[in-house]
Design an enzyme around this catalytic site. Structure first.
Site, PDB file in Angstrom:
ATOM      1  N   TYR A   1     203.844  -8.649  33.343  1.00 50.11           N
ATOM      2  CA  TYR A   1     203.639  -9.094  31.964  1.00 50.11           C
ATOM      3  C   TYR A   1     202.153  -9.290  31.629  1.00 50.11           C
ATOM      4  O   TYR A   1     201.310  -9.201  32.492  1.00 50.11           O
ATOM      5  CB  TYR A   1     204.523 -10.268  31.567  1.00 50.11           C
ATOM      6  N   GLU A   2     201.890  -9.464  30.341  1.00 48.78           N
ATOM      7  CA  GLU A   2     200.503  -9.460  29.832  1.00 48.78           C
ATOM      8  C   GLU A   2     199.793  -8.142  30.146  1.00 48.78           C
ATOM      9  O   GLU A   2     198.585  -8.119  30.358  1.00 48.78           O
ATOM     10  CB  GLU A   2     199.706 -10.642  30.403  1.00 48.78           C
ATOM     11  N   GLY A   3     200.535  -7.049  30.133  1.00 51.56           N
ATOM     12  CA  GLY A   3     199.955  -5.747  30.466  1.00 51.56           C
ATOM     13  C   GLY A   3     200.115  -5.492  31.952  1.00 51.56           C
ATOM     14  O   GLY A   3     199.555  -6.230  32.766  1.00 51.56           O
TER      15      GLY A   3
END
Lengths: 595, 595
Positions: free
Chosen positions: A439-441
């Protein structure tokens, strides 16, 4: 059950001996900050983490979240823990005093964040997403919006979320379909479905402020047609009072590998009323300014779980009696030696320790640069600090979370069969930390950001900032006795410089070369950055020992861990370099159906 | 839900083109074996795996095992699957025809084992432990014991287990406390508690035959005072008929990170009646002969889960549309390109494929040597094959299971957020495979076996066997066009030889040098062994393509994967070498409390 003791001694070393806080002296956030205040805040944070949050970690994993007709119930004890968190003023630790925050520097927040993540990563979803939403409104909201939304979030009366992902788009947000139709009063009616919304619904707080990416009817296609909206769970009137339920509900929650107490929600927006934040069609840009901070914190999350995993493994290895040292019994009067006598167990523990303490130092070092970037009076200083932060953000997000998975797995391995049993509690770290690589890229996206953007940014100034800091450190570390650290660091630095230049050349010819090199390059960079912080820490520890100044065992351990890092981890850059220089052909040539 | 298609095309290549089965021609197990028979068995096995076992994998994870007052109930469908497994004759696939088995060669069993583990690793606990107990009795039991116990196990009417671990001892079995008191009739009364007993209790079969390590009252302390006993769940009379319940019961089952459908039992022996197998005080030696086979199979278990994880990741990457290729849209008419256009996604898939297919080839190659070791008429041939097997057993156990964790994690990562969600089913592979790095001797123990025993065994003959095979392959691969494979393989081989000699010297001075080098050395050896099988496979594929013989796409993929392995995985040996040569000091010098 797992133990957790906050690493206060290491924090004290880092804040008071390793980090150079001098350039921060005149920042507003430092106005009332003394070493004693930092210690007091961290000690208080440690108490919260150890005594309130950590005991709930296994409970949260066991009970998980429950969904019933749109309502989400958190595990036993989470409401009490949230109340304690709020009563302690923690949601306001680093937020703007104008809206009720304490305005402490962000790097103190990072240290606090590590402890909370070590203690209970699932719990951090609620304050973490609230802080992210706070940042979005604080950076991009109109003054009136800030006045209405921020104080209750800083107080902890309201929570927040970020709504980006849709079923058909995660990384590629240009494909977002959620629609926002403008109403006559300037507000918008939002409709669409978002998935994987962390902390999307729960009953901790009076209200939840959703930040939502959506598309207005006449918006251009792709990433340039996305705007950012505030959609509260309960309507908020002009005075900040809470009204009726808005048209947004939680349609379901996910069952996941880990982080069971963090509610991952499908959010259904059915004509929900929202307000735009920032300019129309500039939503993605707004989101990205927030995401950089979120990426640092995600890295710290990986570090936090690595830290607690290492701590538990070290404790287990000191207690578990099994077999004898290869050189003969170390404790002949006991039925067997503790397993820490075995070189391979020591290898696993030292690898963990060198990575954890290295990441902690690099994270806080970067936290100081972030503070300078955000609030230093001098534009040049802000600019220079910004280069470091831009460069290190993808590295910290990706490498620290990779370390999270590596070190939690090493910790499990040290436990042997006991590590695989749920009751021992250490397999939870492996499961909980795994999402941080995504997550968050995803970490692949971070690597592409590093090589595709940061490597070439600002005519090379961004990249150069690392080498500038490195050169400054080496110039300040002339002692021949420290050559065992500075020599390997210098070699790694030269290798990184050469490889950076090589990639730069290759990618101008073929963009796939950037992608092919990206993950290995990020790791190579990260290890070199760890060599930087280990050289710096070793130099200080060595000088203190030379001067016979206190804490002898602590400094010796720093030196030993630095030695282990140089001898047994940094050489990985050799292989990474060779892999990178194999180029893109071995990756791109195979047919798609033979992957 | 995950897919599974058995790798029959790769098996056909390996069995009919890659492996040299000529030396096996006159083995009894090969009497009726033709290529067509191998294909037919594997196709039938594939059907079982794909259609019967794989659909139950997620069910097993969701439901787990239930314990109630000593009885263990398996998840829905497991009894039916077991019945199908038994009806198909699979328990007897490779077992001795004298006791009703089909007596097929063990390497066919390994291929079958990979498929079953890809489909449903938890299920394999029941036939797997039964086979291990069969081996123990077959190798060490008296003729009368074999006649009584083996036929029902070969039929699948009875199951089996291995009872080694106790709460205070896992790796260090010398500390075993379970007691066996001899009765007047020559049998024994067994009392004690065993933990982590896989498949210890369930209701699949009429009886469960426990092999139990225990200590007679006058036995010497340590590993030389342990004997091996057969303790059936229900008493077995002289004719093999089943009587009353014996004094052994399941006290509890563990909740674990994964393999939820494999019952991990605490077994309480309360004066249970047992018979000794093999000589008194030689129990551990008996157990170890079994464990070598079990270690190979554990390696294959890691491979099986890696294989299915890779397959699902490749399928997802071909379907998931997200973003565009770095060189411009590959599929401009679709809303986005499939993610397999991205170099970093391809890197993850190719890494997985190169490791999976490399391990598969090395595992079957070793399976052929095992068959030669066990049944070749010529003692010299048996001996030479035995060296290879002894050398490769710890490598296959440890490296293949490390690959299991690495590749299942890569597979999850390719899925992004979807990989973390339970319903997608791929995070189960990560959880299920994790125990394989621990049980049957932790991977650290395997590494110590390799460096501490195998490296020095038989005056270096054991070690030399790998270099002999390598030399034979290189001599048979003179084509300059194949230098892209033989050159890096040769370099890796030389590096391995040098490093082996270096370690050998160091450890004669300090045993800790062996331990300090062990894990890195095992991985270095494994990667060099993979270079061996990749060179061999590439040579065959290249020659077939040169001769324009069929299956062009398949051979091209083999060559591409071999290239990827040489360019992007084998260079890791550089770093491993550097780490090893850093020696034991950085590991042994730190104080115990600074680990």
């Amino acid at each position: 059950m797992p133990i957790y003791h906050a690493p206060l001694e290491d924090f004290r070393f880092l804040f008071h001996e390793y980090l150079d806080l001098e350039p921060c002296r005149d920042l507003p956030s430092m106005a009332e900050v003394t070493p004693e205040l930092i210690d007091a805040v961290l000690e208080e944070g440690a108490r919260l983490a150890e005594q309130v949050l950590q005991p709930l970690n296994a409970v949260g994993d066991r009970e998980g979240c429950r969904w019933n007709d749109g309502a989400v119930t958190l595990p036993t004890g989470f409401q009490d823990a949230w109340n304690t968190y709020v009563a302690g003023g923690w949601p306001g630790l680093t937020t703007d005093p104008e809206f009720g925050g304490q305005g402490l520097p962000g790097f103190v927040g990072l240290a606090f964040s590590e402890m909370v993540n070590s203690a209970n990563a699932s719990f951090t979803a609620y304050p973490g997403l609230t802080h992210a939403a706070y940042e979005g409104i604080h950076q991009h909201g109109a003054p009136e919006q800030k006045q209405r939304f921020l104080p209750p979030m800083v107080e902890g009366r309201w929570c927040g979320t970020m709504n980006l992902t849709e079923p058909h788009c995660g990384t590629d947000l240009g494909m977002i379909r959620t629609r926002a139709e403008r109403l006559d009063d300037g507000r918008y009616r939002i409709s669409g479905t978002k998935i994987w919304i962390t902390a999307g619904e729960h009953d901790l707080a009076e209200n939840i402020i959703h930040l939502v990416l959506a598309r207005t009817p006449d918006a251009p296609a792709g990433t340039r047609g996305i705007s950012l909206f505030v959609v509260p769970k309960f309507h908020v009137d002009a005075e900040g009072g809470i009204g009726e339920r808005n048209g947004v509900r939680c349609g379901a929650i996910e069952h996941k590998m880990g982080q069971a107490a963090s509610a991952t929600c499908e959010m259904v927006f059915d004509g929900a009323i929202g307000e735009r934040i920032g300019e129309e069609n500039r939503g993605l840009a707004c989101m990205f300014t927030m995401m950089n901070a979120a990426r640092l914190v995600t890295g710290i999350q990986g570090l936090g779980m690595a830290a607690v995993a290492h701590q538990n493994a070290a404790a287990f290895a000191a207690e578990r009696l099994q077999g004898r040292a290869l050189t003969g019994p170390r404790f002949p009067d006991r039925p067997a030696d503790p397993i820490l006598v075995h070189p391979d167990v020591r290898r696993m523990l030292l690898t963990s320790r060198a990575l954890v303490e290295g990441c902690r130092a690099l994270g806080l070092y970067t936290g100081v640069q972030l503070e300078l970037e955000q609030s230093h009076a001098d534009a040049g200083q802000r600019n220079r600090a910004g280069h470091w932060v831009a460069l290190m953000t993808p590295i910290i997000k990706a490498f620290f979370t990779d370390v999270g998975t590596e070190v939690t797995n090493l910790g499990l391995q040290v436990h042997g069969g006991a590590g695989y049993v749920t009751d021992t509690g250490v397999e939870q770290f492996v499961r909980d930390v795994r999402i941080t690589q995504i997550y968050e890229g995803t970490n692949g996206v971070q690597a592409l950001d590093l090589v595709g953007r940061k490597l070439v940014a600002n005519g090379g100034e961004t990249l150069k900032s690392f080498f500038d800091h490195a050169r400054t450190l080496l110039d300040a570390t002339p002692e021949t006795e420290l050559a065992e650290f500075t020599d390997p660091f210098k070699s790694a630095l030269e290798r990184l410089q050469d490889t950076s230049a090589w990639i730069y050349q290759q990618m101008s010819r073929d963009p796939n070369e950037a992608g092919a090199a990206s993950s290995d390059y990020l790791r190579m960079f990260a290890l070199t950055a760890l060599a930087f912080v280990w050289t710096g820490q070793a130099a200080i520890a060595w000088r203190k020992l030379e001067a016979s100044q206190g804490r002898t065992a602590f400094y010796r351990a720093k030196l030993d861990t630095a030695r282990f890092f140089m001898a047994r981890i940094l050489p990985d850059t050799l292989a990474l370099d060779a892999r990178i220089r194999a180029g893109a052909a071995p990756i791109m040539q195979p047919a798609d159906d033979s992957l």
